[in-house]
Design a protein around this motif. Structure first.
Motif, mmCIF file in Angstrom:
data_model
loop_
_atom_site.group_PDB
_atom_site.id
_atom_site.type_symbol
_atom_site.label_atom_id
_atom_site.label_comp_id
_atom_site.label_asym_id
_atom_site.label_seq_id
_atom_site.Cartn_x
_atom_site.Cartn_y
_atom_site.Cartn_z
ATOM 1 N N SER A 235 -88.654 -99.040 -25.391
ATOM 2 C CA SER A 235 -88.046 -100.223 -26.016
ATOM 3 C C SER A 235 -88.983 -100.872 -27.026
ATOM 4 C CB SER A 235 -87.609 -101.233 -24.950
ATOM 5 O OG SER A 235 -88.733 -101.888 -24.408
ATOM 6 N N ARG A 236 -90.160 -100.299 -27.238
ATOM 7 C CA ARG A 236 -91.026 -100.712 -28.341
ATOM 8 C C ARG A 236 -91.065 -99.631 -29.419
ATOM 9 N NH1 ARG A 236 -89.742 -104.556 -26.812
ATOM 10 N NH2 ARG A 236 -90.811 -106.329 -25.879
ATOM 11 N N SER B 249 -95.002 -108.699 -28.909
ATOM 12 C CA SER B 249 -94.863 -107.263 -29.169
ATOM 13 C C SER B 249 -93.441 -106.921 -29.613
ATOM 14 C CB SER B 249 -95.264 -106.448 -27.938
ATOM 15 O OG SER B 249 -94.275 -106.531 -26.949
ATOM 16 N N ALA B 250 -92.471 -107.773 -29.276
ATOM 17 C CA ALA B 250 -91.109 -107.581 -29.789
ATOM 18 C C ALA B 250 -91.011 -108.106 -31.217
ATOM 19 C CB ALA B 250 -90.100 -108.294 -28.893
ATOM 20 N N LEU C 164 -97.076 -112.460 -24.681
ATOM 21 C CA LEU C 164 -97.452 -111.138 -25.178
ATOM 22 C C LEU C 164 -96.211 -110.265 -25.390
ATOM 23 C CD1 LEU C 164 -99.642 -109.056 -25.814
ATOM 24 C CD2 LEU C 164 -99.747 -108.517 -23.385
ATOM 25 N N MET C 165 -95.289 -110.315 -24.421
ATOM 26 C CA MET C 165 -94.069 -109.517 -24.506
ATOM 27 C C MET C 165 -93.232 -109.962 -25.710
ATOM 28 S SD MET C 165 -91.592 -108.637 -21.306
ATOM 29 C CE MET C 165 -91.252 -110.331 -20.887
ATOM 30 N N THR D 140 -93.489 -107.857 -18.575
ATOM 31 C CA THR D 140 -93.893 -106.459 -18.652
ATOM 32 C C THR D 140 -94.928 -106.261 -19.741
ATOM 33 O OG1 THR D 140 -91.632 -105.950 -18.045
ATOM 34 C CG2 THR D 140 -92.960 -104.130 -18.834
ATOM 35 N N ALA D 141 -95.891 -105.375 -19.482
ATOM 36 C CA ALA D 141 -96.886 -105.045 -20.503
ATOM 37 C C ALA D 141 -97.459 -103.669 -20.194
ATOM 38 C CB ALA D 141 -98.004 -106.083 -20.515
ATOM 39 N N TYR E 96 -90.527 -99.496 -21.008
ATOM 40 C CA TYR E 96 -90.998 -100.530 -21.932
ATOM 41 C C TYR E 96 -91.482 -99.892 -23.238
ATOM 42 C CZ TYR E 96 -93.577 -104.705 -23.448
ATOM 43 O OH TYR E 96 -94.040 -105.779 -24.149
ATOM 44 N N TYR F 82 -104.182 -107.044 -27.652
ATOM 45 C CA TYR F 82 -104.116 -106.637 -29.065
ATOM 46 C C TYR F 82 -103.418 -105.289 -29.209
ATOM 47 C CZ TYR F 82 -105.589 -105.615 -33.830
ATOM 48 O OH TYR F 82 -105.589 -105.317 -35.161
ATOM 49 N N ILE G 159 -108.187 -100.355 -34.330
ATOM 50 C CA ILE G 159 -107.722 -101.249 -33.285
ATOM 51 C C ILE G 159 -108.923 -101.682 -32.458
ATOM 52 C CG2 ILE G 159 -106.418 -101.338 -31.131
ATOM 53 C CD1 ILE G 159 -104.293 -99.686 -32.625
ATOM 54 N N LYS G 160 -109.060 -102.999 -32.352
ATOM 55 C CA LYS G 160 -110.248 -103.558 -31.708
ATOM 56 C C LYS G 160 -110.395 -103.095 -30.266
ATOM 57 C CE LYS G 160 -109.632 -107.928 -33.487
ATOM 58 N NZ LYS G 160 -109.473 -109.333 -33.192
ATOM 59 N N ASN H 221 -95.795 -97.609 -18.581
ATOM 60 C CA ASN H 221 -94.422 -98.082 -18.394
ATOM 61 C C ASN H 221 -93.524 -97.414 -19.438
ATOM 62 O OD1 ASN H 221 -92.020 -99.521 -18.211
ATOM 63 N ND2 ASN H 221 -93.067 -101.403 -17.624
#
Lengths: 333, 252
Positions: free
Chosen positions: A203-204, B156-157, B152-153, B89-90, A200, B97, A2-3, A197
């Motif tokens: 949820s990923r 990522s989904a 971005l959000m 959100t992030a 979040y 990346y 990963i960069k 977070n």
């Protein structure tokens, strides 16, 4: 994989390893070597604490207990049971990993202050077990005369503890490579993601409970090994290893060094061990001066001395970058 | 067959009924819009469908023929149901990346990731689909603009290869050109066969995209139907759109 931004990490690492290899031949005095060995061991313990407290954002106050479990684990295995010290040290690491799994269960889904309470209670529990089971642990007196490290025909304590010094260097290097590899892997990123977070992250697809167990056990592995190595070097296992003195020293190493950096606490371990030792004649003033230094660093460099060091690195990059840019523009004209 | 089926879903906070008896179905590849005044339970509905940060008090959710009521939130995500949040959100201390890469690595769970694509290819493809500039990927998420953080959000989904996406106000706090771009991005995502459930206050977005429209009020279903019929409904005009809103809706 990963960069990440390009850095001089490799160059600085090579310089640091070079310095560690040369240091004992310049610092030949036995007591200085002793301090170096302690600094190396503290560096391992503090940088592994950085994984749970810094990267994971978990206020894990059981970290010192992981270290002490390593010390006592080594004492019991190498002295009472009679296992080879070379085997007892890695086994001490595994014992700490097992302890980390136990402490992970009640805090799987807790946050903030509750983690402090549970982990603090856990370390008190371990301390009480150690003190009360005096037949096995020596109680308040601790265990003395733990077996030292030896190779056939060579005791590590000879040549001004040279063997212990290089053993500790190898320990710190393996621990650091392990930690750097981990924090740059997807698992390490997921640990930071949960800190940033948690909702979040879940949820990923990241499991809070699973990653928390990984964080704690991974941070316990080299901490326990360092505990075992400490036992083999000091040759004493005492309840002092749970004490506030060592806890506050390690915590200040971590905070002054800078959390979430791995390298910061390592640098601070050397700095604080030697600064604290240089002021040994000042008596109680020593602790006060160190305390003021810590407050000063945290006010002016909240990111710790590592923040100051990376600031210098950025400065260097700009200078070098500028020179390259001037060169290319000179060539093109 | 319905891809996402909500049956009589309710969420109570003490005496407050945030969501009450909501039922609807979303078909494969459909865009399903949800509107309603602030506090009408739209985001709470997303929360209890995905289990983050809480689950429903009663009712059932079926996804792809499987009940997902009360199962662990990350498992719901692994099954192919991805969501975004109202606030952009992030993971702020990670790069853009790395933000997307985390979705790529952890999002699919036990499912096999598509083909032989490398992680980098998958991340870049997702960024491309949401029109996020590749040069911005090396930046920290906290350094991106609001629109870039929204992209971005979405990326990522998207990188989790979901079957359905729940989008919570993707167009809020954006400029007009950015809203137009958002509509295009959502169309492109949908064109890949991904069903979309869309909460939105920006009417042009909602009306130009939705094939079905649900209006919530006080946590209850006010009206469900074809968007054109729903915006002409007198109850909907009274509770949500207002007379001006209704005229705007006609225009859109």
């Amino acid at each position: 994989m990963i960069k990440t931004e390009r850095s001089f990490e490799g160059v600085y690492l090579a310089l640091a390893i070079g310095a560690l290899l040369i240091a004992p031949f310049i610092l030949t005095e036995s007591y200085t070597r002793h301090l170096l060995i302690l600094a190396l061991i503290y560096a391992v313990v503090a940088s592994n604490w950085d994984l749970s407290l810094g990267y994971g954002g978990l206020f894990n106050f059981a970290h010192l207990a992981f270290f002490s479990i390593g010390v006592y684990g080594y004492g019991i295995m190498a002295k009472s049971i009679g296992i080879s010290p070379w085997l007892a040290i890695p086994l001490a690491g595994l014992l700490s990993v097992a302890a980390a799994m136990i402490v992970a269960v009640p805090i799987l889904r807790l946050g903030g202050i509750y983690i402090i309470l549970v982990t603090f209670a856990f370390s008190q529990l371990v301390l009480q077990i150690v003190v009360s089971q005096s037949d096995i642990t020596g109680g308040n007196m601790g265990m003395v005369g733990l077996p030292p490290l030896k190779l056939p025909g060579y005791n590590f304590v000879r040549d001004g503890k040279l063997g212990y010094y290089f053993g500790a260097v190898i320990l710190l290097l393996s621990s650091t490579f392990f930690l750097r590899w981990l924090v740059n892997s997807p698992t390490g990123l997921s640990i930071v993601a949960l800190r940033d977070n948690a909702d979040y992250a879940v949820s990923r697809g990241i499991s809070l409970a699973k990653q928390r167990v990984i964080t704690l056990t991974a941070s316990a592995l080299f901490t326990g090994i360092a505990g075992g190595y400490y036992g083999a070097y000091i040759r004493v296992a005492s309840p002092d290893a749970f004490g506030m003195g060592l806890l506050s020293l390690l915590l200040s190493i971590l905070l002054v060094g800078g959390t979430s950096t791995i390298y910061g606490p390592i640098l601070a371990a050397f700095l604080l061990t030697f600064i604290s030792e240089a002021m040994v004649d000042l008596g109680p003033w020593r602790h006060m001066i160190v305390a003021v230094m810590i407050v000063a660093v945290l006010i002016f460099y909240p990111g710790g001395i590592w923040q100051a060091a990376t600031g210098f690195n950025e400065f260097l990059k700009r200078r070098l970058g500028g020179r390259v840019a001037r060169k290319t523009s000179a060539q093109s004209t | 067959m319905a891809l996402l089926k909500i049956e009589n879903l309710s969420k109570n906070f003490g005496a407050l009924k945030a969501v009450s008896g909501v039922s609807f179905e979303v078909r494969k590849g459909q865009i399903f819009g949800i509107a309603g005044p602030n506090g009408s339970g739209k985001s709470t509905l997303f929360n209890i469908i995905t289990g983050v940060p809480f689950s429903a008090t009663s009712g059932a959710v079926w996804f792809n023929g499987q009940s997902i009521s009360g199962i662990a939130a990350q498992k719901i995500c692994h099954l192919g149901l991805a969501r975004t949040y109202q606030r952009e959100t992030a993971f702020d201390s990670l790069t853009a990346y790395q933000n997307i890469a985390l979705g790529a690595v952890f999002g699919p769970g036990e499912r096999e990731a598509t083909g032989a694509a490398t992680l980098e290819e998958r991340v870049c493809r997702a960024a491309e689909l949401v029109e996020l500039d590749r040069a911005r990927l090396a930046r920290k998420a906290s350094e991106l603009s609001i629109f870039e953080r929204k992209q971005l959000m979405l990326a990522s989904a998207l990188v989790m290869e979901p079957k359905a996406m729940l989008l919570d106000e993707p167009a809020s706090s954006l400029t007009k050109p950015e809203i137009a771009e958002t509509i295009r991005i959502i169309r492109n995502i949908n064109a890949r066969g991904i069903a979309i459930v869309l909460i939105e206050h920006v009417l042009p977005v909602l009306l130009s995209l939705s094939q079905r429209l649900l209006v919530l009020n006080h946590g209850e279903m006010l009206r469900l139907g074809a968007p054109d019929d729903v915006v002409r409904d007198e109850q909907v005009i009274a509770a949500y759109l207002g007379k001006r809103g209704a005229r705007d809706a006609e225009a859109a």
